[in-house]
Design an enzyme around this catalytic site. Structure first.
Site, PDB file in Angstrom:
ATOM      1  CE1 TYR A 120      -4.257   2.647  -6.513  1.00 10.67           C
ATOM      2  CE2 TYR A 120      -4.200   3.469  -8.761  1.00 10.67           C
ATOM      3  CZ  TYR A 120      -4.492   3.658  -7.429  1.00 10.67           C
ATOM      4  OH  TYR A 120      -5.003   4.856  -7.004  1.00 10.67           O
ATOM      5  NE  ARG A 178       3.322   5.980  -6.625  1.00 11.87           N
ATOM      6  CZ  ARG A 178       2.646   7.012  -7.126  1.00 11.87           C
ATOM      7  NH1 ARG A 178       2.689   8.190  -6.515  1.00 11.87           N
ATOM      8  NH2 ARG A 178       1.939   6.880  -8.213  1.00 11.87           N
ATOM      9  NE  ARG A 223     -13.802 -13.320   2.210  1.00  9.28           N
ATOM     10  CZ  ARG A 223     -14.092 -13.148   3.509  1.00  9.28           C
ATOM     11  NH1 ARG A 223     -14.346 -14.197   4.271  1.00  9.28           N
ATOM     12  NH2 ARG A 223     -14.119 -11.933   4.040  1.00  9.28           N
ATOM     13  CE  LYS A 259      -1.196   5.239  -7.865  1.00  4.84           C
ATOM     14  NZ  LYS A 259      -2.209   6.187  -7.430  1.00  4.84           N
ATOM     15  CD  GLU A 285      -3.137  11.797  -0.795  1.00  4.14           C
ATOM     16  OE1 GLU A 285      -2.279  11.873  -1.677  1.00  4.14           O
ATOM     17  OE2 GLU A 285      -3.244  10.802  -0.051  1.00  4.14           O
ATOM     18  CG  LEU A 330       0.456   7.946  -3.517  1.00  3.98           C
ATOM     19  CD1 LEU A 330       0.457   6.504  -3.042  1.00  3.98           C
ATOM     20  CD2 LEU A 330      -0.243   8.050  -4.862  1.00  3.98           C
TER      21      LEU A 330
HETATM   22  N1  PDD Z   1      -3.774   8.755  -8.527  1.00  6.29           N
HETATM   23  N2  PDD Z   1      -2.680  11.101  -4.157  1.00  6.29           N
HETATM   24  C1  PDD Z   1      -3.545  10.113  -4.429  1.00  6.29           C
HETATM   25  C2  PDD Z   1      -4.470   9.657  -3.356  1.00  6.29           C
HETATM   26  C3  PDD Z   1      -3.578   9.548  -5.712  1.00  6.29           C
HETATM   27  O1  PDD Z   1      -4.436   8.536  -5.982  1.00  6.29           O
HETATM   28  C4  PDD Z   1      -2.696  10.030  -6.717  1.00  6.29           C
HETATM   29  C5  PDD Z   1      -2.659   9.450  -8.104  1.00  6.29           C
HETATM   30  C6  PDD Z   1      -1.821  11.066  -6.382  1.00  6.29           C
HETATM   31  C7  PDD Z   1      -0.842  11.637  -7.375  1.00  6.29           C
HETATM   32  O2  PDD Z   1       0.224  10.750  -7.597  1.00  6.29           O
HETATM   33  P1  PDD Z   1       1.014  10.731  -8.998  1.00  6.29           P
HETATM   34  O3  PDD Z   1       1.488  12.106  -9.226  1.00  6.29           O
HETATM   35  O4  PDD Z   1       2.101   9.785  -8.748  1.00  6.29           O
HETATM   36  O5  PDD Z   1       0.031  10.265 -10.043  1.00  6.29           O
HETATM   37  C8  PDD Z   1      -1.830  11.572  -5.095  1.00  6.29           C
HETATM   38  C9  PDD Z   1      -3.786   8.060  -9.801  1.00  6.29           C
HETATM   39  C10 PDD Z   1      -3.552   8.953 -10.964  1.00  6.29           C
HETATM   40  C11 PDD Z   1      -5.050   7.235  -9.903  1.00  6.29           C
HETATM   41  O6  PDD Z   1      -5.389   6.627  -8.894  1.00  6.29           O
HETATM   42  O7  PDD Z   1      -5.655   7.175 -10.979  1.00  6.29           O
END
Ligand code: PDD
Length: 288
Positions: free
Chosen positions: A33, A52, A100, A147, A179, A204
């Site tokens: 996503y 990405r 499945r 992601k 993170e 990420l």
């Molecule tokens: N999440 N690390 C993780 C684990 C994340 O899920 C996200 C973003 C980030 C920051 O990435 P970016 O700057 O590209 O948004 C870092 C999104 C916002 C979410 O899952 O809603």
């Protein structure tokens, strides 16, 4: 008025959107996503989010159903149809619908969905006050650079934060912060250097992270990509998180202990301003 969502090439009211229960996203979390920010009705850093998405799909061998130009057009149409001025566009692609079975199906077509979420981002009260963070063990898999929609570890991490009255959980591995549950973690050292973890399979590659590091360098702030421990974070001058949904968000305490003055720090505030300034610049000026 009902929210309009996007499912496999069609815009329709949310109430009418249907995904079969055999969708591999639902059964296996077999999908990826993206989340992009919308400010003043315009997508922020969208090319990088789409790049990405392409990479995440490639890593799990799902064909991207749309080109970046097609995605952009579809996202823009979704934003317009929902009259979204400020908030988020969520995009998800799964391996599709099949009986499945763990191995890849030979004939499935990827499922692509999008929806919007209105959200106060620019004048967020949380950004004014800063948020609390708590630490949790990082129990995720070893490909956190993808992601993936398999977010159970992050759901549990964020819930631990919620139950502690905090806004984010910082995940910790071998004593070092990886993170946030849905954000990149930054600290500012007592002598004013910005520190964030280097890219690897452990985190990420945040889109906001890249922009903020560039803005910091342009503002003559020294940036260090290296691991930092929970102890170092506790003694930092400032801390903040970055993400598409919060941009730059000051973190004012960790596990109940104030960071720095216990108030949003000047570097976090400055980087937030710089990020907003750039994102809100008229398209013609941004292109110049
Ligand atoms: N999440 N690390 C993780 C684990 C994340 O899920 C996200 C973003 C980030 C920051 O990435 P970016 O700057 O590209 O948004 C870092 C999104 C916002 C979410 O899952 O809603």
């Amino acid at each position: 008025m009902s929210r309009i969502v996007f499912v496999n090439g069609v815009f329709l009211p949310y109430e009418e959107a249907r995904i079969p229960i055999m969708d591999r996203g639902f059964l296996f979390a077999d999908g990826v996503y993206e989340v992009a920010c919308v400010l003043d009705g315009r997508l922020v850093d969208n090319e990088a989010h789409l790049a990405r998405l392409e990479r995440s799909l490639g890593e799990i061998r799902i064909a991207n159903p749309f080109s970046p130009a097609e995605w952009t057009r579809l996202e823009e149409e979704l934003v317009q149809r929902n009259h979204l001025e400020e908030g988020l566009v969520y995009m998800q692609v799964t391996r599709g619908v099949a009986e499945r079975d763990f191995g890849f199906p030979s004939d499935a077509r990827p499922t692509a969905i999008m929806f919007t979420q209105p959200k106060v981002i620019r004048h967020s009260a949380a950004a004014e006050a800063g948020i609390k963070a708590v630490t949790v063990e990082d129990i995720r898999w070893k490909r956190r650079d993808i992601k993936s929609v398999a977010l159970l570890a992050q759901v549990l991490a964020k819930q631990a934060a919620v139950e502690a009255g905090a806004g984010e959980a910082w995940m910790v591995e071998d004593g070092f912060v990886t993170e946030g549950s849905s954000s990149t973690a930054f600290i500012v050292t007592p002598d004013g250097r910005l520190v964030t973890r280097p890219l690897s399979n452990a985190i990420l590659p945040g889109i906001t992270r890249v922009a903020v590091m560039r803005l910091a360098a342009e503002a003559q702030i020294r940036v260090e990509e290296r691991l930092f421990s929970v102890a170092e974070a506790e003694h930092a001058a400032e801390a903040f998180i970055t993400s598409a949904s919060s941009l730059v968000m000051p973190v004012v305490s960790l596990d109940g202990k104030p960071i720095g003055t216990g108030r949003p720090g000047p570097i976090a505030r400055r980087l937030r301003e710089l990020y907003l300034e750039e994102a809100l610049r008229p398209a013609s000026a941004a292109a110049a």
